[in-house]
Design a protein around this motif. Sequence first.
Motif, PDB file in Angstrom:
ATOM      1  N   ALA B 155       0.715  -1.150   0.025  1.00 23.20           N
ATOM      2  CA  ALA B 155      -0.008   0.146   0.036  1.00 23.20           C
ATOM      3  C   ALA B 155       0.937   1.313   0.187  1.00 23.20           C
ATOM      4  CB  ALA B 155      -0.942   0.073   1.417  1.00 23.20           C
ATOM      5  N   GLU B 156       1.913   1.032   0.814  1.00 21.63           N
ATOM      6  CA  GLU B 156       2.661   2.356   0.781  1.00 21.63           C
ATOM      7  C   GLU B 156       3.467   2.512  -0.655  1.00 21.63           C
ATOM      8  OE1 GLU B 156       4.046   2.400   5.487  1.00 21.63           O
ATOM      9  OE2 GLU B 156       5.011   0.876   4.125  1.00 21.63           O
ATOM     10  N   LYS B 157       3.814   1.466  -1.406  1.00 21.42           N
ATOM     11  CA  LYS B 157       4.576   1.440  -2.556  1.00 21.42           C
ATOM     12  C   LYS B 157       3.481   2.350  -3.399  1.00 21.42           C
ATOM     13  CE  LYS B 157       7.801  -2.128  -2.318  1.00 21.42           C
ATOM     14  NZ  LYS B 157       8.074  -3.532  -2.749  1.00 21.42           N
ATOM     15  N   HIS B 158       2.150   1.954  -3.332  1.00 20.08           N
ATOM     16  CA  HIS B 158       1.395   2.757  -4.267  1.00 20.08           C
ATOM     17  C   HIS B 158       1.099   4.263  -3.900  1.00 20.08           C
ATOM     18  CE1 HIS B 158      -0.855  -1.069  -5.623  1.00 20.08           C
ATOM     19  NE2 HIS B 158      -1.107  -0.198  -6.469  1.00 20.08           N
ATOM     20  N   LEU B 159       1.465   4.596  -2.653  1.00 20.07           N
ATOM     21  CA  LEU B 159       1.513   6.061  -2.172  1.00 20.07           C
ATOM     22  C   LEU B 159       2.816   6.514  -2.976  1.00 20.07           C
ATOM     23  CD1 LEU B 159       0.831   6.514   1.491  1.00 20.07           C
ATOM     24  CD2 LEU B 159      -0.479   7.307  -0.451  1.00 20.07           C
ATOM     25  N   VAL B 160       3.769   5.854  -3.048  1.00 25.51           N
ATOM     26  CA  VAL B 160       4.886   6.229  -3.641  1.00 25.51           C
ATOM     27  C   VAL B 160       4.638   6.701  -5.156  1.00 25.51           C
ATOM     28  CG1 VAL B 160       7.261   6.019  -4.314  1.00 25.51           C
ATOM     29  CG2 VAL B 160       6.505   5.310  -2.068  1.00 25.51           C
ATOM     30  N   GLU B 161       3.945   5.535  -5.775  1.00 27.57           N
ATOM     31  CA  GLU B 161       3.543   5.759  -7.253  1.00 27.57           C
ATOM     32  C   GLU B 161       2.775   6.909  -7.403  1.00 27.57           C
ATOM     33  OE1 GLU B 161       2.109   2.452  -9.323  1.00 27.57           O
ATOM     34  OE2 GLU B 161       4.240   2.657  -9.950  1.00 27.57           O
ATOM     35  N   ILE B 162       1.829   7.030  -6.488  1.00 27.96           N
ATOM     36  CA  ILE B 162       0.962   8.597  -6.443  1.00 27.96           C
ATOM     37  C   ILE B 162       2.068   9.779  -6.306  1.00 27.96           C
ATOM     38  CG2 ILE B 162      -0.923   9.608  -5.451  1.00 27.96           C
ATOM     39  CD1 ILE B 162      -2.148   6.824  -4.784  1.00 27.96           C
ATOM     40  N   ALA B 163       2.725   9.732  -5.292  1.00 25.60           N
ATOM     41  CA  ALA B 163       3.642  10.796  -5.264  1.00 25.60           C
ATOM     42  C   ALA B 163       4.495  11.143  -6.574  1.00 25.60           C
ATOM     43  CB  ALA B 163       4.770  10.485  -4.108  1.00 25.60           C
ATOM     44  N   ARG B 164       4.885  10.270  -7.237  1.00 32.14           N
ATOM     45  CA  ARG B 164       5.349  10.022  -8.461  1.00 32.14           C
ATOM     46  C   ARG B 164       4.668  11.045  -9.316  1.00 32.14           C
ATOM     47  NH1 ARG B 164       6.975   4.752 -11.309  1.00 32.14           N
ATOM     48  NH2 ARG B 164       8.613   4.588 -10.181  1.00 32.14           N
ATOM     49  N   ALA B 165       3.374  10.381  -9.604  1.00 30.85           N
ATOM     50  CA  ALA B 165       2.314  11.153 -10.314  1.00 30.85           C
ATOM     51  C   ALA B 165       2.177  12.652 -10.072  1.00 30.85           C
ATOM     52  CB  ALA B 165       1.082  10.416 -10.338  1.00 30.85           C
ATOM     53  N   LEU B 166       2.250  13.062  -8.842  1.00 28.68           N
ATOM     54  CA  LEU B 166       2.142  14.507  -8.335  1.00 28.68           C
ATOM     55  C   LEU B 166       3.103  15.232  -8.565  1.00 28.68           C
ATOM     56  CD1 LEU B 166       0.261  14.175  -5.091  1.00 28.68           C
ATOM     57  CD2 LEU B 166      -0.749  14.320  -7.006  1.00 28.68           C
ATOM     58  N   SER B 167       4.586  14.364  -8.481  1.00 28.47           N
ATOM     59  CA  SER B 167       5.808  15.002  -8.859  1.00 28.47           C
ATOM     60  C   SER B 167       5.738  15.793 -10.190  1.00 28.47           C
ATOM     61  CB  SER B 167       6.804  14.238  -8.393  1.00 28.47           C
ATOM     62  OG  SER B 167       7.122  13.115  -9.402  1.00 28.47           O
ATOM     63  N   HIS B 168       4.963  15.016 -11.017  1.00 24.21           N
ATOM     64  CA  HIS B 168       5.085  15.472 -12.565  1.00 24.21           C
ATOM     65  C   HIS B 168       3.954  16.624 -12.594  1.00 24.21           C
ATOM     66  CE1 HIS B 168       7.418  12.405 -14.282  1.00 24.21           C
ATOM     67  NE2 HIS B 168       6.997  11.586 -13.670  1.00 24.21           N
ATOM     68  N   ASP B 169       3.278  16.832 -11.427  1.00 20.12           N
ATOM     69  CA  ASP B 169       2.230  17.750 -11.767  1.00 20.12           C
ATOM     70  C   ASP B 169       1.311  17.342 -12.949  1.00 20.12           C
ATOM     71  OD1 ASP B 169       1.040  19.962 -10.653  1.00 20.12           O
ATOM     72  OD2 ASP B 169       1.804  21.515 -12.004  1.00 20.12           O
ATOM     73  N   SER B 170       0.918  16.142 -13.010  1.00 15.38           N
ATOM     74  CA  SER B 170       0.389  15.629 -14.098  1.00 15.38           C
ATOM     75  C   SER B 170      -1.114  16.070 -13.972  1.00 15.38           C
ATOM     76  CB  SER B 170       0.363  13.913 -13.793  1.00 15.38           C
ATOM     77  OG  SER B 170       1.523  13.508 -13.685  1.00 15.38           O
ATOM     78  N   ARG B 171      -1.566  16.383 -15.275  1.00 21.34           N
ATOM     79  CA  ARG B 171      -2.910  16.785 -15.419  1.00 21.34           C
ATOM     80  C   ARG B 171      -3.966  15.471 -15.773  1.00 21.34           C
ATOM     81  NH1 ARG B 171      -2.708  20.810 -20.351  1.00 21.34           N
ATOM     82  NH2 ARG B 171      -1.028  19.363 -21.102  1.00 21.34           N
ATOM     83  N   VAL B 172      -3.236  14.423 -16.022  1.00 21.00           N
ATOM     84  CA  VAL B 172      -3.943  13.036 -16.070  1.00 21.00           C
ATOM     85  C   VAL B 172      -3.223  12.019 -15.343  1.00 21.00           C
ATOM     86  CG1 VAL B 172      -4.785  11.408 -17.822  1.00 21.00           C
ATOM     87  CG2 VAL B 172      -4.745  13.714 -18.386  1.00 21.00           C
ATOM     88  N   VAL B 173      -3.919  11.428 -14.472  1.00 16.58           N
ATOM     89  CA  VAL B 173      -3.595  10.094 -13.731  1.00 16.58           C
ATOM     90  C   VAL B 173      -4.253   9.024 -14.027  1.00 16.58           C
ATOM     91  CG1 VAL B 173      -2.907   9.129 -11.326  1.00 16.58           C
ATOM     92  CG2 VAL B 173      -2.757  12.041 -11.571  1.00 16.58           C
ATOM     93  N   ILE B 174      -3.543   8.050 -14.500  1.00 14.19           N
ATOM     94  CA  ILE B 174      -4.280   6.718 -14.765  1.00 14.19           C
ATOM     95  C   ILE B 174      -3.840   5.611 -13.618  1.00 14.19           C
ATOM     96  CG2 ILE B 174      -4.226   4.881 -16.643  1.00 14.19           C
ATOM     97  CD1 ILE B 174      -3.001   6.867 -18.537  1.00 14.19           C
ATOM     98  N   MET B 175      -4.978   5.078 -13.301  1.00 16.13           N
ATOM     99  CA  MET B 175      -4.908   4.094 -12.176  1.00 16.13           C
ATOM    100  C   MET B 175      -5.192   3.086 -12.757  1.00 16.13           C
ATOM    101  SD  MET B 175      -5.972   6.229  -8.706  1.00 16.13           S
ATOM    102  CE  MET B 175      -4.815   7.375  -8.020  1.00 16.13           C
ATOM    103  N   ASP B 176      -4.374   1.969 -12.876  1.00 19.12           N
ATOM    104  CA  ASP B 176      -4.664   0.499 -13.349  1.00 19.12           C
ATOM    105  C   ASP B 176      -4.716  -0.247 -12.404  1.00 19.12           C
ATOM    106  OD1 ASP B 176      -4.974  -1.605 -15.036  1.00 19.12           O
ATOM    107  OD2 ASP B 176      -3.102  -1.267 -15.913  1.00 19.12           O
ATOM    108  N   GLU B 177      -6.090  -0.711 -12.046  1.00 14.67           N
ATOM    109  CA  GLU B 177      -6.545  -1.413 -10.858  1.00 14.67           C
ATOM    110  C   GLU B 177      -5.536  -1.340  -9.567  1.00 14.67           C
ATOM    111  OE1 GLU B 177      -7.634  -5.339 -11.551  1.00 14.67           O
ATOM    112  OE2 GLU B 177      -7.243  -5.458 -13.768  1.00 14.67           O
ATOM    113  N   PRO B 178      -5.511  -0.061  -9.079  1.00  8.39           N
ATOM    114  CA  PRO B 178      -4.843   0.152  -8.045  1.00  8.39           C
ATOM    115  C   PRO B 178      -4.980  -0.553  -6.698  1.00  8.39           C
ATOM    116  CG  PRO B 178      -6.352   2.102  -8.404  1.00  8.39           C
ATOM    117  CD  PRO B 178      -6.536   1.155  -9.534  1.00  8.39           C
ATOM    118  N   THR B 179      -6.329  -1.314  -6.817  1.00  2.03           N
ATOM    119  CA  THR B 179      -6.730  -1.709  -5.423  1.00  2.03           C
ATOM    120  C   THR B 179      -6.737  -3.119  -5.390  1.00  2.03           C
ATOM    121  OG1 THR B 179      -9.193  -1.741  -6.445  1.00  2.03           O
ATOM    122  CG2 THR B 179      -8.631   0.215  -5.161  1.00  2.03           C
TER     123      THR B 179
END
Lengths: 341, 510, 341, 332
Positions: B155-179
């Motif tokens: 779960a924490e690794k998923h947070l890191v992935e989300i942090a990565r998306a935020l670090s890009h300041d992404s306008r589009v975030v794709i979540m492929d079966e994150p749960t």
Amino acid sequence: MSQFSSSPESGAVHAGAATRLRGLLLRWETALVLLLAAAIAVNSVISPYFLDIYNLSDATTNFSEQAIVALPMTLLILVGEIDLSVAAIIAVVSLAIGVCSDQGMAPYGLMLVGLAVGALCGAFNGALVAGLRLPSIVVTIGTMSLFRGIAQVALGDQAITNYAPEFQSFGQGYVVSWPPVPNSFALFLGLALVFGVVLHRTRYGRALYAIGNNAVAARFSGLNVARTRFVLFVMSGLLCGLASVLLTARIGSTRPNIATGWELSIVTMVVLGGVSFEGGKGTIPGVVLAIFILGTITWGLSLVNFAGIEISVVIGAILIVTIAAPLVLKRLARRFASGSS
Amino acid sequence: MTIEPMVDSNEPPVLALSGVCKRFPGMTVLQGVGFTLRRGEVTALIGENGAGKSTLVKILTGIYGLDEGEICVGGQSVHFASARAAWAAGITAIHQEPVMFDELSVAENVFMGHMSVTGAGLVDWRGMQDRTNEILHLLEAGFSATTPLKLLGVAEKHLVEIARALSHDSRVVIMDEPTAALSTREVDDLIRIVGRLKAQGRAILFISHKFEEIFRIADRWVCLRDGRQVGSGAIADVTSADLVKLMVGRSIGNVFPTRETAVGEPTLQVDGLSNATEFADLSFVLHKGEILGLYGLVGSGRSEALQALFGLSRPTRGVIRIDGKVVAIHSPADAIAAGLAYVPEDRQTQGAVLAFSIVENVTLASLRRHSSGAFLMRDRETATARSVAERFAVKARNLDQALGDLSGGNQQKVVIGKWIATNPRILILDEPTKGIDIGSKAAVHAFMAELTAAGVAIILISSELPEVMGMSDSILVMHEGRVVRRLTRAEATPELIVTAAAGTLESNVA
Amino acid sequence: MILHRRDILRALSAGGAAGLLGATLPYPAFAQQKKLRIAMVVKVLGITYFDVSRHGGQKAADELGDVELIYTAPTKATVEDQIQVIDSLIAQRVDALVISANDANALVPTAKKAMARGIKVLSFDSGIAPEGRIMHVNAPHDDLIGASDVQNIAKTLNYQGEVAILSATSQATNQNLWIVKMKDEWKKPEYAKMPLVSVVYGDDVLDKSYREAQGLFKAFPNLRGIISPTAVGIIGASKAVGDAGLTGKVFVTGHGLPSEVKPAMDAGIIQTFQLWNPADLGYAGVMFAGLIARGQATGAPNTTTHIGYLGDMPIESDGQTYLPKLLVFDKSNIDEFAKQF
Amino acid sequence: MNGSSILKRREASLALIIVMVMAAVGVRAPIFLAPATQLNVLIDTSILFMLVLGQTVVLLTRGIDLSVAANLALTGMIVGLVARAAPGLPIAAVIGLAIAVGLVLGLINGFLVAVVGIPPIVATLGTLAIYRGTIFILDGGAWLTQADMSKAFLHFPNATLLGLPHMVWLAIVVSIAMWVFLNFTRRGRMLYAVGGNPVAARYCGIDLARQQLLVYAISGMIAGLCGYLWVSRYGIAYVELASGYEMTVIAACVIGGVSFSGGIGTVPGALLGGLFLGIIANALPVIGVSPFWQMAISGFVILTAVIVNARTDKPASKIILSEAKRAAVGPR
């Protein structure tokens, strides 16, 4: 993708289509057969001495010992392992045989000692790899130094040479006088048959492919992966023992630098045979063909007095080209397919 | 959670796809796909496995090129030559299995591929770590930028992935079966974070098989079937039944088969199974024809305990009896001999040999039965494989097709078939329907019913509440390595199970 | 069944002639060709020493007339590779083999096979064990060489100071014999103040020789001289002396090629060293081989044969003939010889 | 920087072992600890240091370069032949040429691995044979000796600058450059990513092929530079120069904790691995132990290092049970 039909015709579908994997291997071996044929043809043209039964018989003695070790190496690489210590094991075994021979042990005793010491060295590798789960390439780089180091320490400044003629005849003798088939070559052929049958026809062989492709899934399916790895290393050691007995008997001499660099020649045989380092791919017929190809090319070039190092250039180039060709062709095919669509 | 999406319909869509086609040699995997993503909206992408969702994600993230069609970002047509180009356009993806670097720190994982450099051209470690800590703070993460990734949980690794998306300041975030790999509580956390991303005005493409989640967070939906887009619209206008119908092209009645609960005599008795760190005092009795559900959060020790039962690891304590007799299980081979079978959770790495044919996979756990002496009997193998393929309606060209060529659901059918070929009396199914499509799921459930009718006992490990409740005769709930609740089918309610699994204390499952 | 090599040989010599003829059928012309083909097989390719001996051999071939000289060697100095090279020459049915052996005993079986097929086998420089060759053309007598080595360093050091020996491999037959003879010479009273402190082995590998020499400086701070009776060792030792700033304190002598040793001599690290003329060795080896192959000499012990410019060379009772003279190089003659080899 | 303390602990323990070995040798032969001797060890090991660093970057990407020693020998021969033909060539040009030739040979490996897609071990096994053979083909197996080389050519590696020979300076420069590269450049960090998880690296937009080309190029350039140094230091070039030395280089990497499975390895670790082998090689002759022991000792040390590394590398088993509960479970 069509729906799998459960009607009786499916048998026909099944019989008609070969496994994709097997189809690929088949092509690899076909390529090797063509390469072998080409090598033989070229040799017959460049040297009038090539097609001579005695000469061919002599030629086999120069690679049979390595070829014997290539068989267990095939299985090891198939399951994603490698044994770089093979040549060093040959040196240690030769040392053990030499020491026992100096003690006056009988030839058959020496043979048993050779096999036992080889198996023991293999078991040492196997215990480290399978027992402690260490990467085999690192372990065998270590034991490569350790084993040959032991031979160097023990032999120091002498060579052991006084082998009994009865013992030397193991390595120098022939199974039948006509055609002259050397013991080592006959042993190799017999072992290749056994290895081929075990790998391609028995459940042990299937287990090896399964482990090579996906060791975790194999373990979850009830296969004893660790024990299999251990057994393969012991097998490798055992056949190094046999090869060492044959080599020591053939040259009647034990020196610490015996069989130097053989590990690379042996790995070359296996790789040219189509066995992939990623594991799970390769066949015994492929390796046997590769051995014949390498033997033929080496012999042909030595008959026209190429230096050993020039021959190794040719072999290095053949290795790269044969491994690269299918990769390049596949890429070209893909480019062609996407380009045409 | 009442965050209103900030939708301004006059703005051009953040991302617009039209007529997207992708072909691989011999097949078309995507055809005529076109939809738009808007600021502050969550769009759910649904479809059965093999419908082309993953391919679409790979196209949007620059891993694959597309053969036809157009992608517009902020109204401008773009062409992604690499993952980097997709980033530059403001698109990032959070993948189903975290794709990260265990040996590196969190900060490096966040910034890998787009590290900032100082004036001297050297990596700006300081700035990178500060930035990462800021983002982590925003995500309320309990670790810092310098933590080595290998110390984190899924779960924490998923947070890191989300942090990565935020670090890009992404306008589009794709979540492929994150749960897929998350527990209920972690899913809640994730949904909260998605809400926050939405509030920040990002467009989210959310891929999931779980309708419950989709209806919780999505604003719009797009449905793919066999590579074609078969519908799209607002979530508010559809029901899950509508979506299921669209996905599979037919309607599925009752999701779970009705079973005659005819529980027989005890067959497996486990007493005090424990190891040092992962589970303790697991005891239960399993009867013939029974399905015992085992529910728990990821990391509650349920898989670990049953793997120990199956001989994959050594328990420190515990007695296992089968039909009243104590058995010693030191390896999977012992377990198989004792009549156990274990369908593992991770199909790709633990279950299937992808390069093997269907036949070779089916007989892998029962090679001895398919050989005479040491020699394999091809006919016998083929016969077994054919019966498995027919029983499960495996979709394949022929039995010699490599498993890797089949869809996930069909792979799973073959893997289960492998275990059926051992004629087990006790079948352990670890997340048997995780990440497979609805059709395959139903087939698996029907098959479970069939087996129990024949007297086979089943242990079902699942993170999906409906599945556990719909299939099990009785349910064990695990928390921190222990069984904290035993429930019969009649007693079980979602609230009881979830609270038990979460434990009484505030647990931090790392 | 394992047939003994003796049986094979018997079969070969009895029915073998017919078999050989049969095998040659496609190329009958080769069996009748009168031109003599002599193969010179040295330890390893690329060594100037052997290149010089090859020139001597070529000179002999020219003088003999109608002789084709094949010069070859393995690229690694191992006996396994050398056997392979010799096997290919046997297959080419050369008339005579002149071999410098990597291992005296290990070449015996192959050499015997060659002789069984009618090839005259001689060794030169580094011998094959007596049962594997007709005769051996040796460097000057070991006692001459050994004594001269000790005298050379004694002259340089004025009979005072510690001396060590840096040899090739510990199994090198020649070097070991010379060391024995050096030790004999050392027993003489005039060397009382010039003790031998250590014998180390650089394995004829340059960096190892270099490091061994450095180790000597450390282990024996009072070291004054190094005798290195090997062409590689003498270079490694003098390089180590120069690099350690010990020029003028530690002196080197031994065996080397003038062209290779000249820089060290110019630097003052070496005052005198020695060698026989490798061209003479090659010349004598090929000349003997040609004469024996043409039936103009037997190569038997206790016979004397006239060998061109070397004059009459007696074969002693041990089946060896020795070069008559040793060349000692110093400042006065180095420039002249450095141009030659 | 990556704050993994495990790596640091591993390096510290290796350093400790090295100090202990030196102390033990020093007791037997105090001269070994003399600064002059230590300098000698350093000089003698400089080439190994550089080669180990070159191999480290390759290993980081899950590759292997078996052709380093062959590259070194071939470059050495080419440089030697050029220097013989043009004795007046300035030394900077010679070094530049060596690096360029090494680069080309490295790029050939890189091409085979990155572009053609041949497994690194196979590709470099092939080029190993080809490069060595090319030396033979170039000069027919003849040796180049000091007599063929100019004074300047021979002088450079041992000439000193601020009390240290050029060779040591080069090793220091290469080490620092490599340390900066691996820790403070984007491309350097990417190597860890590529080796640690190639799939994830691809998702991060890292082009695997380019990274592979880069590492084989680096390894090749270093091998080329070392080729000149080796040839000039020993004043000789021949076919079998540094034969089998690739195994020494790889062994040093293993001892230094560089992982074959990629993504793990540091500059200090690799240097310590090289230093260890350098000390063993130099200490044995000094304490009068037969050099025949060298191989056995290094084999033993490799195995010990691997076993120790494996121990420290084992991921801590996931602890689910809390402390108190575990105590209750405990082993019987």
